[in-house]
Every structure is written in structure tokens, then in C-alpha cells.
Scaffold this active site. Structure first.
Site, mmCIF file in Angstrom:
data_model
loop_
_atom_site.group_PDB
_atom_site.id
_atom_site.type_symbol
_atom_site.label_atom_id
_atom_site.label_comp_id
_atom_site.label_asym_id
_atom_site.label_seq_id
_atom_site.Cartn_x
_atom_site.Cartn_y
_atom_site.Cartn_z
ATOM 1 N N GLU A 62 0.635 6.281 2.266
ATOM 2 C CA GLU A 62 1.655 6.679 1.295
ATOM 3 C C GLU A 62 1.763 8.195 1.132
ATOM 4 O OE1 GLU A 62 1.261 4.507 -2.356
ATOM 5 O OE2 GLU A 62 1.987 2.678 -1.429
ATOM 6 N N GLU B 115 -0.635 -3.580 2.066
ATOM 7 C CA GLU B 115 -0.976 -3.956 0.696
ATOM 8 C C GLU B 115 0.108 -4.897 0.211
ATOM 9 O OE1 GLU B 115 -1.346 -0.851 -2.184
ATOM 10 O OE2 GLU B 115 -2.947 0.201 -1.113
#
Length: 425
Positions: A144, A246
Site C-alpha cells: 500500500e 488482505e
């Protein structure tokens, strides 16, 4: 799988090595030639390395096997520690590892990115440490890094990191451990980011796999209304393995994990390589599949207490989430295609996306930064935009969750450090 005969003869714990895994086209294959699908859990426990406590790893691996997991994702490791005990414990349970190479002080920063020798040396050291283990599935160059639209200028630095680490891997004669990236699920950046990291036709510069941190599917919902249909359309015939690095929205809860039926079922299984559920340990964010004991006072201290939660001991399933996931995984056993029958020409070569006025700012197949260059300094091939985004923003798809849950799950001190280095909003 243990050999009782050898154990009896040697008195030592031995195990057969798991087949290694490689990325071929848009799929993972074992060295036996079978397609591999990830059924994983995020495994960090604390901000420190979770792969150095062999006793704890053995306890957790045993219960993970009952859950049906075959992979763990670990966000932070110390390459100077001994990981042989934990890696062996997970291997014995049939579990592979995905390891993030960055550390709290070596992230590629989104707003002022650079890629230098210090970062390369630190990441390479993680590779040096873990490449010896057959159950290393892959390595992440970042998690990220890009979370809002005007941070997309950091994308060439992600590719530079991938380029240099793959070159280092090959120069050392290591097996071709896949090197990839884990992305935020942001509508303004997807699918441009996933296409950019796999475009240009130079495999030595591109990622070997793409992970998406997505929390769009919040029970009760379905394939169409959750947004998964849109994710699938953007992943059709993707040129490298794509999977959920995730997932597992807990709103409103309890988690039913019905999304697993779509990921491993007819709707998505031809293009997706599985999912990693966030997360193993119960913490303040209530994403845990297990707990090591009841919550304690937030001010309590101790060697195994972090933020009011015990982070070591005998794992106990969190009900009903653990059983709900286990029941799904037990019935979802796709075989996929064998490597010998896989046609790599079936995947699509992605075009390098051009810039947009309000979202993606990298304009085509720009030259990548050399080692040591920075966006605001020596990098001369700075990507341009067809317009200028007036202000940073990130419009996420319905039900998605802003920011990696890996941050929210750690103790307060870790959260502060992570926010400094990754600039989540």
C-alpha cells in the site's frame, strides 16, 4: 509430512521439503506441475518478527492446518534472526510463507519516493535469509505505498525496486522466488496501477504477482453487489498471478466468509489465485481468527502483552469466524490446470496506462528511475499528467476499507510509526 522411521533412527525432527512454487503467466504452480491456490492468513502477532519463536509457530501451524490454511503472510521480519525452526514448523504443516521485505525505515515513501542502495541492501538481506526455504512462496517489495491519486508518481519506483531485486536474485543464482506488490483497493488507482506494474513488455522490470488488499465484501452481500464482479472484470486474463493479499471485512459481523465461494468458485477461480484473510490474532480491530487469552487492561504490561491483548500462548479459535472460514475452505478445493497444459498466451499483455486529470498521473511506459534517483531530485524522466489533480483524494469502491488492516491491528506505538512511513489516510 513427517517420517516416523527417520525420526526413530535419528531422534531428530525431520520433514520432507514442500514443492517450491513459481509464477508462470497468470498462475502459480508447484514444482510438481500443479496449480497452486492460496488459502492464507495474515500472521504478525507483534511488530517484531513472528518467525523466530519456534514453539509458538508450531502451536499456530498445527491449528492453521486444521483451519485449512496453506499460506501465511508476514509483514516484518528481522533477517539477522534464525527462522529455521518456524519455517520448518510451517513446512511440516504444509504452509507456505509470503514475506514483506521492507522495514519501518526502508519503505518507498509515496509523496517523496526514492529507491537507493540502502533500501536495496536491506531488502536483499531479507531475500538472502529466506530464499533457502522451499516453503517461501514469494516476497513483497511494498504494501500500500500508493493510497491516494496524486501518489501514483511513486509507481515507477516500485518497478525499480522489483527490477533490482529480481536482478539480484538472478545474479546470486537463487531459484526464481516470485517478487510482487500488495496494493490498496482504491477505485481511482485500480486498474491503472495493476496494469502499469505489469506493462511494457520487459519481464525483468515487472512484478511477478499482484496482491490486492480489499475489504469490499461485507456480509451479507453477494458477488454482484459487493463489487467483486468489477474486480473480476479487471483481472480477466491478467498476465501475472493476482490474489487478495488482505481480505475479510468484519462489518457488521460475524464474518460468514461467503466471498471465498466466489474467489475459489466458477466466478473468479480461472483468474484469481486465492486469498489471504486478515488476520490470525485477535486484536483491538476484531479481525482475529484466534485469541491467546482474554483481553486484559490496556495499561497492562508484560513480555507477551501488546495493547491489551496477549500475543503468545495456546491459540483458541474465535467463534464463529474460525469455523465459518474452515467450513468454506474444506469444500473449496479447485484443481486448476496443470503446468504442462497451461497456455501462457491466454493471458493479456497490459498496455501502460496514460495519465488522467483526476487520478492516475503516470503517463505511459516511462523510463524507470536508476538506483539512487529521487522523484524530486535526480530522476529526469518524471511522469507527466494530462491534467493536474486539484487535491488528493481516494474514492474507494462500496464497502472497501481505507488502509491496510495490518496497521490498525498493531499496538499504538506501531500504528504511529506506520502512519509516518506509509501516510495512510
Amino acid at each position: 509430512m513427517r517420517s516416523s522411521t527417520l525420526l526413530a533412527l535419528s531422534g531428530a525432527t525431520l520433514s520432507y521439503a514442500l514443492p517450491t512454487i513459481e509464477a508462470v503467466g497468470g498462475k502459480f504452480f508447484t514444482s510438481d506441475g500443479n496449480q497452486f491456490f492460496i488459502k492464507g492468513v495474515a500472521y504478525q502477532l507483534t511488530e517484531k518478527d513472528p518467525l523466530i519463536n519456534t514453539e509458538q509457530c508450531s502451536r499456530d501451524a498445527s491449528l492453521m492446518k486444521k483451519l485449512g490454511a496453506n499460506t501465511i503472510r508476514v509483514y516484518h521480519v528481522d533477517p539477522d534472526e534464525d527462522h529455521s525452526g518456524c519455517m520448518s514448523a510451517f513446512s511440516d504443516a504444509g504452509i507456505y510463507t509470503l514475506v514483506d521485505m521492507d522495514t519501518f525505515d526502508t519503505y518507498i515513501l509515496p509523496n517523496d519516493p526514492w529507491w537507493n542502495q540502502t533500501q536495496l541492501d536491506r531488502y536483499s538481506k531479507v531475500m538472502d535469509t529466506f530464499q533457502q526455504y522451499d516453503n517461501l512462496l514469494g516476497l513483497f517489495v511494498g504494501n500500500e505505498i500508493i493510497a491516494i491519486n496524486n501518489q501514483s508518481l511513486a509507481a515507477p519506483f516500485i518497478k525499480s525496486a522489483c527490477r533490482d531485486l529480481k536482478a539480484y536474485r538472478d545474479s546470486k543464482g537463487y531459484r526464481k522466488v516470485p517478487v510482487g506488490y500488495s496494493a490498496t483497493d482504491i477505485a481511482e488507482l485500480r486498474p491503472w496501477l495493476q496494469d502499469y506494474l505489469t506493462c511494457g513488455g520487459n519481464a525483468s522490470e515487472n512484478i511477478d504477482f499482484y496482491g490486492l488488499n480489499s475489504y469490499q465484501w461485507c456480509d451479507p452481500t453477494n458477488y454482484q453487489t459487493s463489487g467483486y464482479a468489477n474486480l473480476q472484470s479487471q483481472a480477466k486474463n491478467f498476465p501475472v498471478p493476482i490474489f487478495f493479499s488482505e481480505t475479510g471485512c468484519n462489518k457488521p459481523g460475524p464474518r460468514l466468509f461467503d466471498d471465498q465461494d466466489s474467489i475459489f468458485g466458477d466466478e473468479m477461480v480461472n483468474d484469481w489465485s486465492g486469498s489471504i484473510v486478515y488476520e490470525w490474532i485477535e486484536e483491538a480491530n476484531n479481525y482475529g481468527l484466534i485469541s491467546y487469552g482474554p483481553k486484559v487492561d490496556a495499561t497492562a504490561t508484560g513480555s507477551n502483552i501488546v495493547g491489551g491483548y496477549t500475543v503468545a500462548g495456546t491459540p483458541t479459535p474465535v467463534s464463529p469466524d474460525f469455523d465459518n472460514l474452515s467450513k468454506h475452505w474444506a469444500t473449496l478445493t479447485p484443481t486448476g490446470v496443470s503446468k504442462s497444459n497451461y497456455d501462457t498466451t491466454s493471458v493479456s499483455t497490459r498496455a501502460c496506462p496514460t495519465s488522467t486529470a483526476s487520478g492516475w498521473l503516470v503517463n505511459g511506459n516511462v523510463a524507470l528511475p536508476s538506483l539512487g534517483e529521487t522523484l524530486t531530485g535526480s530522476y529526469s524522466s518524471v511522469p507527466s499528467a494530462t491534467g493536474t489533480a486539484a487535491s488528493p483524494s481516494a474514492s474507494e469502491t462500496k464497502n472497501s476499507v481505507s488502509g491496510s488492516k495490518e496497521v490498525a491491528g498493531m499496538g499504538a506505538g506501531l500504528v504511529g510509526v506506520m502512519m509516518v512511513f506509509t501516510f495512510w489516510l
